[in-house]
Design an enzyme around this catalytic site. Structure first.
Site, mmCIF file in Angstrom:
data_model
loop_
_atom_site.group_PDB
_atom_site.id
_atom_site.type_symbol
_atom_site.label_atom_id
_atom_site.label_comp_id
_atom_site.label_asym_id
_atom_site.label_seq_id
_atom_site.Cartn_x
_atom_site.Cartn_y
_atom_site.Cartn_z
ATOM 1 N N PHE A 128 0.857 -1.181 0.000
ATOM 2 C CA PHE A 128 0.000 0.000 0.000
ATOM 3 C C PHE A 128 0.899 1.239 0.000
ATOM 4 C CE2 PHE A 128 -2.989 3.037 2.010
ATOM 5 C CZ PHE A 128 -3.987 2.948 1.058
ATOM 6 N N ASP A 207 1.962 -5.499 7.479
ATOM 7 C CA ASP A 207 0.742 -4.701 7.453
ATOM 8 C C ASP A 207 -0.423 -5.661 7.201
ATOM 9 O OD1 ASP A 207 -1.447 -3.114 6.908
ATOM 10 O OD2 ASP A 207 -0.311 -1.619 5.779
ATOM 11 N N TYR A 232 -11.224 -1.071 9.917
ATOM 12 C CA TYR A 232 -12.507 -0.666 9.314
ATOM 13 C C TYR A 232 -12.859 -1.447 8.057
ATOM 14 C CZ TYR A 232 -9.213 2.644 7.010
ATOM 15 O OH TYR A 232 -8.153 3.220 6.365
ATOM 16 N N LYS A 233 -12.034 -2.438 7.710
ATOM 17 C CA LYS A 233 -12.326 -3.242 6.522
ATOM 18 C C LYS A 233 -13.099 -4.493 6.959
ATOM 19 C CE LYS A 233 -8.098 -1.467 4.397
ATOM 20 N NZ LYS A 233 -8.684 -0.632 3.339
ATOM 21 N N ARG A 384 -12.145 -4.068 -7.672
ATOM 22 C CA ARG A 384 -11.980 -5.035 -6.579
ATOM 23 C C ARG A 384 -13.340 -5.451 -6.028
ATOM 24 N NH1 ARG A 384 -8.019 -2.597 -2.132
ATOM 25 N NH2 ARG A 384 -9.869 -1.287 -1.846
#
Lengths: 424, 424
Positions: A128, A207, A232-233, A384
């Site tokens: 990321f 990560d 939050y995913k 995605r």
């Protein structure tokens, strides 16, 4: 499993789904919506809606400052406990605070200080970007004496664990990788990389943002050094809910947070005029945490624990395999490529489709009248589809593929412009 | 004003109070409670309760990821606009993110890099300790080449602006002070200090945490360099709501955030593999903000704007003067000292009482049956009474002093132990 390309088969998979009751744990909007972006922002758990009402009305509204001792300090601990359970760690190794990027800043700065003889940092082009930016800033802060090597992926999908291992040497201070990478969902082999890099003396920060809550993680069992991750995913903590960090219990005493704030002090409410670092993982605290956003985690994380990570993983392997099957069966003639590893052991819980009109296909899925399907888009051409075992169904997957085929058949994407929103 | 020591007079002050209607903007707990700790955590505004319900149910629950473009990015801007209005700045100079300590870390690191020839940093013993800890860590990160001078207060209440000015020289890179200090509520003269220190070439970062929302602030008019501040005290943003930072528009281009995260990049959603810093104040963003906690600010800040900072200040000067009058009239025989400047121009909006049994008096006020009065306590002997013009009344002040007298008369504090809570 031998999949079939029809709605009845999708329904039969749902009928056998032992996690299907968890869909009722979430608020499901009334509109005709299939939400396949839980890898970006998870749905609202109903028990979190209830808890936040209590936090706002009772804890803030009625109890006011008294809630720090009564509710908010205990809750920070219970959130840490739940994260620890989900990532296979001990409470004493886990902190919940700030953002992923700030936590990576703290840990990577601390590792460079600890491992000061080695001047090489390794990451990859699949990581990321914010992780890479953080490393660039840390190198800058340390006087530009370190080299950042970004291992390139040849296919933009994956890099073998062997290539990472072979890239490292005695010069390597730090390796920072995403466990599951954000575009392709490629999943690294943490146990293998950890074992081999320990031999070379390099520290690794994982990560876990795109793996936590979708893939079983056993940081202690795997003998990991460090990790950061977002909540939050797949963990459904709500927009921008605080991130976590993990430090192996054997390394806590050796690390120093580069940002010394009162909540990282040995006794914040002594108000001493000089800093004495906490000896526990709480040394990685800095300032006051956003309590309302943090509180949401207590109830949201519990759903993942209740469902069980092995069950969650079993279902999302089946879902991603089914989605790949349907793509091959229905979309093979449309110049679409699958941008995700086909071997389920090498991927997380989203599937990426690559198409030169990806952005407008994405818009057509989201913005058309009637049925709306929400994936997300990552430049240059990646759509995605995030599959969350807690609330997505096989029927939704079947309908989504049917809708993509319709958009491509009718060139519906041509009705949408190419102007990019701020957040894609 | 000639005050009188009786309830009727207090009520007559309330009758004339033009801000009294604002009390109805807040949730006021049913219990028999006088809340005098708004300097630590402000009350819950009713409009914030409503807004948060919308944020949770509709924005997160129904709109999900779409809310980033529809609600959350616009809200971050509207929160910045409101802060800018309250501190006398332009939108382009204000950011809302992270915690006060992390924002001070960013700015102080950036100033030391900018002003690299000067090796002295000045603060004072009245400053909030976390600010001092942050400076210690920044000095450590810069290789311990800077000297931190902590100007001592002789009376633990104040330090003259002249003493600060005279302490600085051409060697001084940075001065960090609290506008209103957390224990005594002493208020520095920002315009004077700013003007004089500019002549010496030192930059100043003001911590506005204890002044913002209680004292008019005009950063642009005063020609200030930098500021940070918190939003959960007089601004009623809720527990741990995100902090703000201010950079004078002429200095933004010269400063570099030491923590490079994607939200500080020129275009976060380009996902470039190398960092390009935003040229705007948004360069001081790092990661994703806690949106629920941040959203509360939009509605909470508006109440302060609606009431008007001049009106708020006029009332809290009258309230603090009245409280001092009542203390002198009623408590002079009890070995109590006032730990706050008596000149209202030199203080913010809380009054500190010093007594060797301060902690147990505080407990007696908070924990007794019947009427509860909530101040807070700061070691070693400070009881702080925060007066918020938006919801506190003169009658509450009168009753609070009467209750303190009762506790001292009856030695009620002896019924409480000395064990300290985690948060005091």
């Amino acid at each position: 499993m031998n999949f079939e390309n029809n709605l009845e088969f999708a329904k039969s998979l749902d009928a056998k789904d032992e996690l299907k009751k968890f869909k009722n744990e979430f608020f499901n909007p009334a509109e005709n919506l299939i939400y396949l972006d839980g890898n970006s922002l998870g749905k609202l758990p109903l028990r979190t809606k209830e808890l936040l009402k209590k936090v706002i009305d009772e804890e803030w509204g009625s109890r006011l400052i008294r809630s720090w001792n009564e509710n908010w300090l205990p809750r920070q601990k219970s959130v840490r406990e739940r994260i620890a359970k989900i990532i296979g760690a001990d409470l004493s190794e886990v902190n919940v605070c700030d953002s992923v990027s700030i936590n990576l800043f703290k840990l990577s700065s601390a590792v460079l200080q600890l491992n000061s003889d080695c001047k090489e940092i390794i990451t990859d082009s699949l990581n990321f970007p914010s992780d890479i930016y953080i490393l660039e800033s840390v190198i800058n802060n340390f006087g530009n004496k370190h080299e950042l090597r970004i291992i390139e992926s040849k296919d933009e999908i994956q890099i073998s664990s062997e290539e990472i291992i072979n890239s490292c040497s005695k010069k390597t201070a730090l390796v920072v990788l995403s466990h599951v990478v954000f575009k392709s969902a490629y999943k690294y082999d943490i146990p293998l990389i950890t074992k081999e890099l320990k031999k070379k003396g390099a520290y690794v920060i994982w990560d876990l943002s795109h793996s936590v809550g979708s893939v079983p993680i056993k940081l202690d069992e795997w003998n990991c050094d460090f990790a950061v991750g977002c909540t939050y995913k797949y963990l459904n903590g709500g927009p921008g809910s605080p991130a976590f960090l993990y430090v192996n219990k054997n390394l806590i005493k050796d690390l120093q947070n580069p940002i010394w704030g009162w909540f990282g002090a040995d006794n914040p409410f002594n108000f001493d005029l000089s800093f004495t670092e906490s000896s526990s993982i709480e040394k990685f605290n800095v300032g006051t945490q956003p309590i309302i956003s943090l509180s949401a985690l207590e109830s949201s994380l519990q759903i993942t624990i209740d469902a069980g990570m092995e069950n969650i993983r079993e279902k999302n392997i089946l879902m991603t395999e089914y989605l790949i099957f349907l793509i091959k069966e229905n979309l093979s003639e449309y110049h679409i490529e699958i941008g995700t590893p086909l071997n389920s052991k090498e991927r997380g819980s989203h599937i990426t489709l690559k198409h030169k009109e990806g952005y407008r296909i994405c818009k057509a899925l989201i913005e058309s009248k009637g049925l709306k399907i929400i994936p997300d888009f990552r430049k240059p051409d990646n759509i995605r589809f995030g599959l969350n075992s807690l609330y997505n169904s096989f029927e939704e997957i079947f309908i989504a593929v049917k809708r993509i085929k319709e958009i491509l058949d009718m060139n519906e994407f041509e009705n949408f412009d190419l102007e990019f929103d701020a957040v894609t």
